[in-house]
Design an enzyme around this catalytic site. Structure first.
Site, PDB file in Angstrom:
ATOM      1  N   LYS A 140      -8.345   1.449 -17.589  1.00 54.87           N
ATOM      2  CA  LYS A 140      -8.729   0.080 -17.210  1.00 54.87           C
ATOM      3  C   LYS A 140      -8.763  -0.819 -18.448  1.00 54.87           C
ATOM      4  O   LYS A 140      -8.400  -2.001 -18.378  1.00 54.87           O
ATOM      5  CB  LYS A 140     -10.085   0.074 -16.508  1.00 54.87           C
ATOM      6  CG  LYS A 140     -10.063   0.635 -15.084  1.00 54.87           C
ATOM      7  CD  LYS A 140      -9.270  -0.260 -14.147  1.00 54.87           C
ATOM      8  CE  LYS A 140      -9.484   0.048 -12.685  1.00 54.87           C
ATOM      9  NZ  LYS A 140      -8.578  -0.693 -11.804  1.00 54.87           N
ATOM     10  N   GLY A 170     -18.290  10.961  -4.282  1.00 58.05           N
ATOM     11  CA  GLY A 170     -19.339  11.572  -5.099  1.00 58.05           C
ATOM     12  C   GLY A 170     -19.204  11.234  -6.575  1.00 58.05           C
ATOM     13  O   GLY A 170     -18.516  10.291  -6.959  1.00 58.05           O
ATOM     14  N   SER A 184     -12.364  -2.645 -14.288  1.00 61.16           N
ATOM     15  CA  SER A 184     -13.722  -2.204 -13.982  1.00 61.16           C
ATOM     16  C   SER A 184     -14.577  -2.446 -15.213  1.00 61.16           C
ATOM     17  O   SER A 184     -14.066  -2.429 -16.345  1.00 61.16           O
ATOM     18  CB  SER A 184     -13.678  -0.710 -13.654  1.00 61.16           C
ATOM     19  OG  SER A 184     -14.968  -0.159 -13.739  1.00 61.16           O
ATOM     20  N   ASN A 202      -4.343  -4.857  -7.792  1.00 67.83           N
ATOM     21  CA  ASN A 202      -5.633  -4.399  -7.269  1.00 67.83           C
ATOM     22  C   ASN A 202      -5.727  -2.875  -7.169  1.00 67.83           C
ATOM     23  O   ASN A 202      -6.790  -2.313  -7.413  1.00 67.83           O
ATOM     24  CB  ASN A 202      -5.867  -5.043  -5.892  1.00 67.83           C
ATOM     25  CG  ASN A 202      -6.983  -4.358  -5.131  1.00 67.83           C
ATOM     26  OD1 ASN A 202      -8.166  -4.557  -5.419  1.00 67.83           O
ATOM     27  ND2 ASN A 202      -6.621  -3.521  -4.165  1.00 67.83           N
ATOM     28  N   ASP A 257       0.856  -1.187   0.000  1.00 64.10           N
ATOM     29  CA  ASP A 257       0.000   0.000   0.000  1.00 64.10           C
ATOM     30  C   ASP A 257       0.889   1.232   0.000  1.00 64.10           C
ATOM     31  O   ASP A 257       2.053   1.187   0.387  1.00 64.10           O
ATOM     32  CB  ASP A 257      -0.975   0.041   1.193  1.00 64.10           C
ATOM     33  CG  ASP A 257      -2.239   0.844   0.861  1.00 64.10           C
ATOM     34  OD1 ASP A 257      -3.258   0.237   0.479  1.00 64.10           O
ATOM     35  OD2 ASP A 257      -2.197   2.093   0.934  1.00 64.10           O
ATOM     36  N   TYR A 273     -10.441   6.926 -16.660  1.00 65.16           N
ATOM     37  CA  TYR A 273     -10.410   5.671 -15.893  1.00 65.16           C
ATOM     38  C   TYR A 273     -10.829   4.497 -16.798  1.00 65.16           C
ATOM     39  O   TYR A 273     -10.185   3.445 -16.786  1.00 65.16           O
ATOM     40  CB  TYR A 273     -11.361   5.829 -14.710  1.00 65.16           C
ATOM     41  CG  TYR A 273     -11.530   4.660 -13.772  1.00 65.16           C
ATOM     42  CD1 TYR A 273     -10.570   4.339 -12.817  1.00 65.16           C
ATOM     43  CD2 TYR A 273     -12.711   3.907 -13.804  1.00 65.16           C
ATOM     44  CE1 TYR A 273     -10.776   3.287 -11.926  1.00 65.16           C
ATOM     45  CE2 TYR A 273     -12.919   2.858 -12.913  1.00 65.16           C
ATOM     46  CZ  TYR A 273     -11.944   2.551 -11.972  1.00 65.16           C
ATOM     47  OH  TYR A 273     -12.149   1.514 -11.091  1.00 65.16           O
ATOM     48  N   ILE A 286     -14.657   3.491   2.120  1.00 65.12           N
ATOM     49  CA  ILE A 286     -15.415   4.562   1.453  1.00 65.12           C
ATOM     50  C   ILE A 286     -16.187   5.334   2.520  1.00 65.12           C
ATOM     51  O   ILE A 286     -17.022   4.761   3.237  1.00 65.12           O
ATOM     52  CB  ILE A 286     -16.329   3.970   0.356  1.00 65.12           C
ATOM     53  CG1 ILE A 286     -15.426   3.323  -0.712  1.00 65.12           C
ATOM     54  CG2 ILE A 286     -17.228   5.050  -0.244  1.00 65.12           C
ATOM     55  CD1 ILE A 286     -16.128   2.523  -1.766  1.00 65.12           C
ATOM     56  N   ASP A 343       4.794   3.477  -3.505  1.00 66.18           N
ATOM     57  CA  ASP A 343       3.916   3.949  -4.568  1.00 66.18           C
ATOM     58  C   ASP A 343       4.237   3.094  -5.797  1.00 66.18           C
ATOM     59  O   ASP A 343       5.355   3.169  -6.328  1.00 66.18           O
ATOM     60  CB  ASP A 343       4.220   5.437  -4.826  1.00 66.18           C
ATOM     61  CG  ASP A 343       3.366   6.022  -5.930  1.00 66.18           C
ATOM     62  OD1 ASP A 343       2.715   5.254  -6.664  1.00 66.18           O
ATOM     63  OD2 ASP A 343       3.377   7.267  -6.064  1.00 66.18           O
ATOM     64  N   ILE A 344       3.275   2.309  -6.265  1.00 70.27           N
ATOM     65  CA  ILE A 344       3.575   1.399  -7.385  1.00 70.27           C
ATOM     66  C   ILE A 344       3.772   2.133  -8.707  1.00 70.27           C
ATOM     67  O   ILE A 344       4.164   1.520  -9.700  1.00 70.27           O
ATOM     68  CB  ILE A 344       2.501   0.286  -7.543  1.00 70.27           C
ATOM     69  CG1 ILE A 344       1.127   0.882  -7.862  1.00 70.27           C
ATOM     70  CG2 ILE A 344       2.460  -0.621  -6.320  1.00 70.27           C
ATOM     71  CD1 ILE A 344       0.162  -0.143  -8.454  1.00 70.27           C
TER      72      ILE A 344
HETATM   73  N1  LIG Z   1     -14.831   0.210  -5.153  1.00 68.59           N
HETATM   74  C1  LIG Z   1     -15.447   0.232  -6.325  1.00 68.59           C
HETATM   75  O1  LIG Z   1     -16.622   0.630  -6.430  1.00 68.59           O
HETATM   76  C2  LIG Z   1     -14.757  -0.267  -7.582  1.00 68.59           C
HETATM   77  C3  LIG Z   1     -15.514  -0.369  -8.769  1.00 68.59           C
HETATM   78  C4  LIG Z   1     -14.910  -0.885  -9.913  1.00 68.59           C
HETATM   79  C5  LIG Z   1     -13.585  -1.252  -9.891  1.00 68.59           C
HETATM   80  N2  LIG Z   1     -12.870  -1.101  -8.730  1.00 68.59           N
HETATM   81  C6  LIG Z   1     -11.456  -1.472  -8.753  1.00 68.59           C
HETATM   82  O2  LIG Z   1     -11.199  -2.377  -7.677  1.00 68.59           O
HETATM   83  C7  LIG Z   1      -9.883  -2.141  -7.184  1.00 68.59           C
HETATM   84  C8  LIG Z   1      -9.940  -1.927  -5.681  1.00 68.59           C
HETATM   85  O3  LIG Z   1     -10.795  -0.842  -5.413  1.00 68.59           O
HETATM   86  P1  LIG Z   1     -11.048  -0.320  -3.931  1.00 68.59           P
HETATM   87  O4  LIG Z   1     -12.275   0.523  -3.975  1.00 68.59           O
HETATM   88  O5  LIG Z   1     -10.972  -1.443  -2.965  1.00 68.59           O
HETATM   89  O6  LIG Z   1      -9.778   0.614  -3.746  1.00 68.59           O
HETATM   90  P2  LIG Z   1      -9.457   1.793  -2.671  1.00 68.59           P
HETATM   91  O7  LIG Z   1      -9.767   3.108  -3.254  1.00 68.59           O
HETATM   92  O8  LIG Z   1     -10.108   1.462  -1.384  1.00 68.59           O
HETATM   93  O9  LIG Z   1      -7.884   1.690  -2.592  1.00 68.59           O
HETATM   94  C9  LIG Z   1      -7.216   0.514  -2.140  1.00 68.59           C
HETATM   95  C10 LIG Z   1      -5.839   0.894  -1.701  1.00 68.59           C
HETATM   96  O10 LIG Z   1      -5.010   1.244  -2.838  1.00 68.59           O
HETATM   97  C11 LIG Z   1      -3.989   2.074  -2.325  1.00 68.59           C
HETATM   98  N3  LIG Z   1      -3.268   2.779  -3.400  1.00 68.59           N
HETATM   99  C12 LIG Z   1      -3.738   3.804  -4.150  1.00 68.59           C
HETATM  100  N4  LIG Z   1      -2.763   4.240  -4.981  1.00 68.59           N
HETATM  101  C13 LIG Z   1      -1.668   3.475  -4.741  1.00 68.59           C
HETATM  102  C14 LIG Z   1      -0.349   3.467  -5.265  1.00 68.59           C
HETATM  103  N5  LIG Z   1       0.041   4.354  -6.199  1.00 68.59           N
HETATM  104  N6  LIG Z   1       0.526   2.552  -4.795  1.00 68.59           N
HETATM  105  C15 LIG Z   1       0.154   1.658  -3.840  1.00 68.59           C
HETATM  106  N7  LIG Z   1      -1.091   1.644  -3.285  1.00 68.59           N
HETATM  107  C16 LIG Z   1      -1.988   2.539  -3.734  1.00 68.59           C
HETATM  108  C17 LIG Z   1      -4.749   3.007  -1.398  1.00 68.59           C
HETATM  109  O11 LIG Z   1      -3.881   3.594  -0.443  1.00 68.59           O
HETATM  110  C18 LIG Z   1      -5.794   2.090  -0.771  1.00 68.59           C
HETATM  111  O12 LIG Z   1      -5.444   1.660   0.545  1.00 68.59           O
HETATM  112  C19 LIG Z   1      -9.336  -0.962  -7.982  1.00 68.59           C
HETATM  113  O13 LIG Z   1      -8.554  -1.429  -9.060  1.00 68.59           O
HETATM  114  C20 LIG Z   1     -10.559  -0.278  -8.509  1.00 68.59           C
HETATM  115  O14 LIG Z   1     -10.303   0.437  -9.701  1.00 68.59           O
HETATM  116  C21 LIG Z   1     -13.426  -0.632  -7.578  1.00 68.59           C
END
Ligand SMILES: NC(=O)c1ccc[n+]([C@@H]2O[C@H](COP(=O)([O-])OP(=O)(O)OC[C@H]3O[C@@H](n4cnc5c(N)ncnc54)[C@H](O)[C@@H]3O)[C@@H](O)[C@H]2O)c1
Length: 272
Positions: free
Chosen positions: A170, A105, A153, A93, A38, A166, A204, A64-65
């Site tokens: 994706k 929002g 997504s 992920n 993370d 996005y 969230i 940071d990836i």
């Molecule tokens: N939650 C949704 O509604 C949703 C919908 C469609 C797709 N997704 C996809 O599912 C995946 C997970 O979503 P989520 O809502 O659990 O994510 P999230 O927003 O809760 O983030 C998960 C973690 O990623 C970390 N992160 C962000 N940028 C980073 C970086 N540069 N390096 C390392 N870590 C980093 C954040 O610190 C966070 O703890 C994502 O790929 C997202 O695009 C989510």
């Protein structure tokens, strides 16, 4: 179904909350040593502690990836800390920028989105995924086995208004993953993608995706549920545990003959 993941090692990006956190916990429960990546140290460490408290094995991998040098050095350090030479499983992920997650929002339309924000989204979803694959593939190749699962997504498969950059970023994951699947089939490396719809989780802070939102107390959620055929019956959005089953399956040898595919775990939002 026996997944036979015991003794494997996995790196999970963005494992500090939401979908990633749940994946870390479920892989660890299967006996997998987890490198919990993370951006935020406290998030990665909290998940590592949760796993250890349950008797599992995990190490934090804070970086940071989107920064290849930082990622490469954090990966080497995490491997060393866990006593590993390589990982068997990579789950890409991380995909939502912290700025976007904090803002919440409805996102802006393409023409209203600042250029600087485009770059962050593309960096995370395109370069971040490619960098992580670049790091783990040589070890998998040498081992003659590996599984890569990337989270995209439905926005990337069908396009979504308000999510243009996005959606494009994706979609790039899908093309890249298919190409990697073709290049590395001979190494017995499976590469697949999971497409999500809206997922509600503890990271969230408010709105329709907050875990406490219900169709009775949130009008937007009530409207959103109509877009997901199965949500009409379940009366809820998807949750991280809905995603975990599919990811663990694709990361196991039960999916040995599945590669280059995208699986929608999105309640029927897109049927393609
Ligand atoms: N939650 C949704 O509604 C949703 C919908 C469609 C797709 N997704 C996809 O599912 C995946 C997970 O979503 P989520 O809502 O659990 O994510 P999230 O927003 O809760 O983030 C998960 C973690 O990623 C970390 N992160 C962000 N940028 C980073 C970086 N540069 N390096 C390392 N870590 C980093 C954040 O610190 C966070 O703890 C994502 O790929 C997202 O695009 C989510």
């Amino acid at each position: 179904m026996e997944l036979n993941l015991q003794g494997k090692a996995a790196m999970i990006t963005g494992g500090g909350q939401g979908v990633g956190r749940r994946l870390c916990l479920e892989f660890a429960a299967e006996g997998v040593t987890v490198l919990v990546n993370d951006l935020f140290a406290e998030r990665a460490e909290r998940v590592v502690n949760e796993i250890r408290a349950l008797g599992g094995q995990a190490v934090p991998m804070v970086c940071d990836i989107t920064d290849y040098d930082a990622l490469s050095s954090a990966f080497s350090q995490a491997l060393q800390a866990a006593g590993l030479s390589h990982v068997d499983i990579l789950v890409n992920n991380a995909g939502v920028t912290p700025e976007r997650r904090a803002k919440g929002g409805i996102p802006p339309a393409f023409l209203d989105m600042p250029l600087a924000d485009w770059r962050k989204v593309v960096d995370l979803n395109v370069y971040g995924v490619m960098y992580c694959c670049r790091l783990v593939l040589p070890g998998m190749q040498a081992a003659g086995a590996g599984k890569i699962v990337s989270i995209m997504s439905e926005a990337g498969r069908i396009g979504e208004a308000g999510l243009a950059v996005y959606s494009g970023a994706k979609a790039a994951i899908l093309g890249f993953s298919k190409a990697i699947a073709r290049e590395h089939g001979r190494d017995r490396i499976n590469v697949n993608v999971i497409a999500l719809g809206a997922v509600s989780h503890e990271g969230i802070a408010n709105g329709a995706l907050h875990p406490d939102a219900t169709p009775a107390n949130d009008e937007r959620l009530k409207k959103m549920l109509r877009a997901y055929p199965i949500a009409r019956g379940l009366e809820r959005l998807s949750r991280p545990e809905d995603v975990a089953g599919a990811v663990l399956y694709l990361a196991s040898d039960r999916a040995a003959y599945v590669t280059g595919q995208s699986l929608g775990v999105s309640g029927g939002f897109a049927m393609i």
